[in-house]
Structure formats: structure tokens, C-alpha cells
Design an enzyme around this catalytic site. Structure first.
Site, mmCIF file in Angstrom:
data_model
loop_
_atom_site.group_PDB
_atom_site.id
_atom_site.type_symbol
_atom_site.label_atom_id
_atom_site.label_comp_id
_atom_site.label_asym_id
_atom_site.label_seq_id
_atom_site.Cartn_x
_atom_site.Cartn_y
_atom_site.Cartn_z
ATOM 1 N N SER A 261 0.840 -1.199 0.000
ATOM 2 C CA SER A 261 0.000 0.000 0.000
ATOM 3 C C SER A 261 0.871 1.243 0.000
ATOM 4 O O SER A 261 2.079 1.186 0.235
ATOM 5 C CB SER A 261 -0.893 0.004 1.236
ATOM 6 O OG SER A 261 -0.085 0.288 2.370
ATOM 7 N N LYS A 262 0.196 2.362 -0.244
ATOM 8 C CA LYS A 262 0.851 3.666 -0.208
ATOM 9 C C LYS A 262 1.543 3.868 1.152
ATOM 10 O O LYS A 262 2.641 4.372 1.236
ATOM 11 C CB LYS A 262 -0.258 4.704 -0.404
ATOM 12 C CG LYS A 262 0.197 6.068 -0.723
ATOM 13 C CD LYS A 262 -0.997 6.913 -1.110
ATOM 14 C CE LYS A 262 -1.488 7.708 0.070
ATOM 15 N NZ LYS A 262 -2.496 8.713 -0.270
ATOM 16 N N ARG A 263 0.859 3.416 2.203
ATOM 17 C CA ARG A 263 1.412 3.574 3.550
ATOM 18 C C ARG A 263 2.692 2.768 3.748
ATOM 19 O O ARG A 263 3.609 3.187 4.427
ATOM 20 C CB ARG A 263 0.381 3.175 4.608
ATOM 21 C CG ARG A 263 -0.591 4.282 4.946
ATOM 22 C CD ARG A 263 -1.718 3.775 5.822
ATOM 23 N NE ARG A 263 -2.442 2.675 5.187
ATOM 24 C CZ ARG A 263 -3.373 2.842 4.256
ATOM 25 N NH1 ARG A 263 -3.702 4.044 3.868
ATOM 26 N NH2 ARG A 263 -3.976 1.800 3.714
#
Ligand code: GLU
Length: 506
Positions: A261-263
Site C-alpha cells: 500500500s501507499k502507507r
């Protein structure tokens, strides 16, 4: 399908930046289309006005341009099946939704948001479907007269698919093989919203049909939607034209636990988006591969290898080679772990592989945005040739090539000063004279002059080689020092020795 021209589509929703998994989906679509002499269509699925983000469509187009994956048809270039933006096709979809209602495969639902929220509170895991639909406010539960009355009054309503009971639907996925679903487990998804816009489920089927799509490759996250789409193809009478599907495996976190994910990117310090994405609402900047200094060739190459290989150990592929070797059947069903170190390795290999002349515009840009002015392009090409094997990211050219354009602002003094002697000062003063009168300015001759003087002065080469490098470069890096001097030229080399000598002996 085998006789029709291959037509594939990438159908993003413009809701934000493009994740590397999205670009890999584009790539696999593109490779398949080009391999089979087919068309690659870009369709913007922007029917969900709540999730629409300004600038996201342009960003997607720019990403495709950067990667060189040019669509044959798109909102930008148009095409035979235009428009390619679903919001501009709004008028098309109602007819199909109404046809499904008339056939009994869909129904009107008048429930308000508040009523549905209430249901969700009352019933844990509430789903609008066969268990509860009869007790709700829809055309299956109401009488014909009541329904007509509501429609006449213009009461807002949606159209939902009526999932059949006790059926199992199946299809053959090009990657996963046979896949089947029980209809009892799927809820009655909305097909047409109260604002007259179709949902993704209806629009994707109608447009894949109208645009004569033959193969649909999309992320694995869409697999649960497949039974709804299959039934729509069937109910609309188009099953014989249904595209072949392939659901691409996820790109996983480096430890293999779950989708990247982006995170994760923020947490682990690497990009997850293709290019920088600035969220217009929050002003949050999500970094991209492009701005970090990845070459598009390397980016595509590394994406292709996430879940695919050609059956050999070959890892470096040009786009043409990928087109040549690609086959969707060789895409693995299992998720592919993302490894940033490996991603950088691809970039370094591509920097080595490309000619200095083709790297030049990008390196020039990198240097200029980092404050290095380049006036002589031919000189830059020579510099790139000399240093490119030492660069992993384009940004590394700032350090590896910057000193060819400006005298070092700082020197690695701890590496020279403690061992400095008057004999060294004498050596370098003499070197200035010798170099100033050199007739030929080539690495070999410079090395001869240097070594001859070392001997004459009774020094050891090791005593003066490193200081010489630091005088020219500022630090302990760079290619062969006589190659550096040769490139810098006589005047500049002599000047740098003089300037550094003053600093070293201050
Ligand atoms: N609009 C969907 C998305 O945003 C496309 C899924 C599909 O390709 O069917 O990913």
C-alpha cells in the site's frame, strides 16, 4: 472470440495517483495487445462522482506517456468507440438497466439512505439481497400499482441486479483457470444510481461490450465482482461476446504479508506510485518512481518481472523484447513480493545499458533541477559516459557528475590534512607547472606526467593520488582520476589544484 481483432482496455477510475500495480496492469494489457497486433484502449471510469479527484485523469495520461505505453484509443486521442470517459456516456446505460428490469433480472429500489443505514444498524452484516430484499422498499416487494405511483411521482430510486438463488456461475480465468462462485453469497449490487449514473458493474459490462473488448486484464481485487459481470453479460444476451478475463496477482509488501500500500511505501521509504502525486484536497505529496530517478525503461522492466518471467533466467528486457516474449499464461497466480533493492538494481542495469546520448536529456534535467547548469551538451554526454556505471538512480548524477560542472564547494579534508607534508605541497606546485605545459591532454599522458613527477620527488604514488582526486572531485569517489582530469581540461584541472592547495594548507 478467436477471429476478432484483439482489443484490451485499461479502465482506471480517476480517484488519485497510480499505484505501481496499476501500471503493471497497463503494461500487461499493452503487451498482450501489441503481441497480437491488437488495440489498447484507455477508458476513464469516472461514474462515481463522490470519488472523483481533480487532476487524476491528467496524471494517469501523463504516467502512460512517461512509460511510453501509448493507447490507440483514449479520451485524449479519441477513436471509433468514443467517448472514452464514462461520465460522457451517461445516456447510454439506462436503456440496459431498464431492459434488465423488464426481463426480471433487475428491479427498482426506493429505499432511502437513512432507511438502509437503519437496517445496517439493526442487522449485523446486512446485505441487500435475497434474504432481506422482500422486506424492503423495492419493485419486488411492492405491488405494480405502488411501483408505478412512485415512478410517476419521480421518487428517487436505484436499479439493482436480482442475484439468482442457488446458482453457481463460473468462468475460465486465463491465469487462475476455472473459477466459480455461489450466487447466494453475492448481494444485489446497484447497477444504476439515483442520479442516473451507472455503477462500475453496469458500465464496465456495457462498455466492454460496446467497445468490442476481447480480453480484460485487471487486478485480483476485482475477482469478487466477476459473478455480477458474468450474469450481466448473460442477461443482456451478450455471453458469446464476453471477453476472456485474467485477474492479475497482487503486488505484495516486501515481507509478503498483504497488498503493498501507499502507507507501506511511506513506512519503508520507497515510492509506490509511478510519479509524484499531490492530492489536491489534502496537499499530501506521495512520491513517485519517476521523481526518485527511475528510468521508464527500468520501471516497466521491473514491473513486468513482478509475477511474470519468460521461463528462463533473463531479467533485462526492452519493451520490444517484452512484447515478443510475453504470454499471459506465464503470469503467476501467486502475489509478487516487491523488493525495492531489486527495483534499484533494474535501474542501475538500465543506466548501464542505455547510451549516454539517450540518457543525456534526463540527466540534464536532473542536474538542472538540482542547481547544476549545463551549457555544453556534448561535454555532458562524455561525462555521462564516464560516470553512468556508478549511478543507481538518475538523482545520483548530481553527486557523480556535478563536479564536472563546478569546482568542489567542499573537500574531504579529514582524508588529506592529517597526512599533509611540505613535500606534497611542493609536489602539487610542481604538478601545476608540468600540467600547464603539457602538450597532449589525454588520460595516458597525464598519468605518465604524474607518475614521473612522483618518482622525481621520491614520493609514493599512494601519497598523492588520493589528494589529487579530492582536489578535482571534492571526495573519495568518481572514475579513474586521470579520466576526470582529461575531461575537465587543462585550465580547469590546473585551477582546481591551485585552489585546493590553498585550502589544504591553510
Ligand atoms: N474502474 C476499475 C478500476 O478503477 C476498473 C476495473 C476493471 O478493469 O474492470 O480499477
Amino acid at each position: 472470440m478467436s477471429n476478432s481483432k484483439v482489443r484490451v482496455r485499461f479502465a482506471p477510475s480517476p480517484t488519485g495517483g497510480l499505484h505501481l500495480g496499476g501500471v503493471r496492469t497497463v503494461l500487461f494489457n499493452y503487451l498482450f495487445a501489441k503481441k497480437h497486433g491488437g488495440d489498447f484502449v484507455l477508458r476513464i471510469e469516472d461514474t462515481d462522482q463522490n470519488r472523483y479527484v481533480d487532476g487524476a485523469e491528467k496524471y494517469i495520461l501523463d504516467c502512460l506517456k512517461w512509460c511510453g505505453l501509448t493507447p490507440d484509443e483514449s479520451p485524449e486521442v479519441g477513436g471509433h468507440y468514443a467517448p472514452y470517459r464514462q461520465s460522457e456516456r451517461k445516456a447510454i446505460y439506462r436503456e440496459y438497466a431498464e431492459r434488465l428490469v423488464a426481463q426480471g433480472h433487475a428491479y427498482y429500489a426506493f429505499d432511502t439512505t437513512e432507511e438502509l443505514e437503519q437496517k445496517r444498524k439493526e442487522i449485523p452484516n446486512f446485505q441487500y439481497g435475497q434474504v432481506y430484499r422482500d422486506g424492503l422498499n423495492n419493485s419486488l416487494a411492492l405491488t405494480t400499482g405502488e411501483v408505478e405511483h412512485l415512478l410517476d411521482k419521480g421518487v428517487p430510486h436505484v436499479i439493482r441486479i436480482k442475484m439468482p438463488t442457488d446458482e453457481s456461475v463460473h468462468f475460465n480465468d486465463m491465469i487462475r483457470g476455472h473459477v466459480s462462485f455461489e450466487t447466494n453469497l453475492v448481494d444485489d449490487k446497484v447497477l444504476l444510481k439515483a442520479d442516473g449514473m451507472p455503477t462500475y458493474h453496469l458500465a464496465v459490462v456495457v462498455d466492454d461490450y460496446l467497445m468490442k473488448i476481447t480480453h480484460a486484464f485487471r487486478g485480483e481485487e476485482w475477482l469478487p465482482s466477476a459473478p455480477i459481470h458474468l450474469l450481466l453479460w448473460r442477461y443482456l444476451g451478450w455471453e458469446a461476446n464476453m471477453p476472456e478475463w485474467a485477474h492479475l496477482p497482487l503486488i505484495l509488501k516486501p515481507d509478503g504479508h498483504g497488498k503493498l500500500s501507499k502507507r507501506d511505501g511511506a513506512r519503508l521509504g520507497f515510492p509506490v506510485y509511478a510519479m509524484n502525486w499531490l492530492d489536491p484536497k489534502t496537499q499530501e505529496l506521495t512520491p513517485g518512481f519517476r521523481e526518485l530517478g527511475f528510468l521508464p525503461e527500468a520501471f516497466l522492466n521491473l514491473l513486468a518481472m513482478l509475477g511474470w518471467n519468460d521461463g528462463t533466467d533473463k531479467e533485462i528486457f526492452t519493451l520490444d523484447e517484452l512484447i515478443d516474449s510475453f504470454s499471459i499464461e506465464r503470469v503467476s497466480k501467486a502475489g509478487a513480493k516487491f523488493d525495492f533493492e531489486k527495483a534499484k538494481w533494474y535501474n542501475a542495469e538500465w543506466i548501464k545499458k542505455l547510451q549516454a546520448t539517450s540518457l543525456e536529456p534526463q540527466v540534464k534535467h536532473e542536474l538542472e533541477i538540482r542547481g547544476v547548469e549545463v551549457t555544453d551538451d556534448a561535454y555532458l554526454v562524455k561525462v555521462i559516459e564516464a560516470v553512468k556505471d556508478r549511478c543507481v538512480l538518475l538523482a545520483d548524477f548530481r553527486q557523480q557528475a556535478g563536479y564536472f560542472f563546478e569546482i568542489p564547494a567542499e573537500y574531504d579534508l579529514p582524508s588529506v590534512q592529517p597526512k599533509w607534508t611540505d613535500a606534497k605541497t611542493d609536489f602539487f606546485n610542481e604538478l601545476i607547472l608540468k600540467l600547464s605545459s603539457a602538450e597532449v591532454w589525454e588520460p595516458v599522458q597525464l598519468e605518465v606526467i604524474f607518475k614521473y613527477l612522483v618518482e622525481e620527488k621520491g614520493l609514493k604514488i599512494g601519497d598523492v593520488m588520493l589528494p589529487f582526486r579530492i582536489m578535482l572531485v571534492g571526495g573519495k569517489f568518481g572514475p579513474h582520476v586521470f579520466d576526470i582530469a582529461a575531461l575537465l581540461g587543462k585550465e580547469e584541472t590546473v585551477e582546481r589544484i591551485g585552489v585546493a592547495l590553498e585550502v589544504f594548507t591553510a
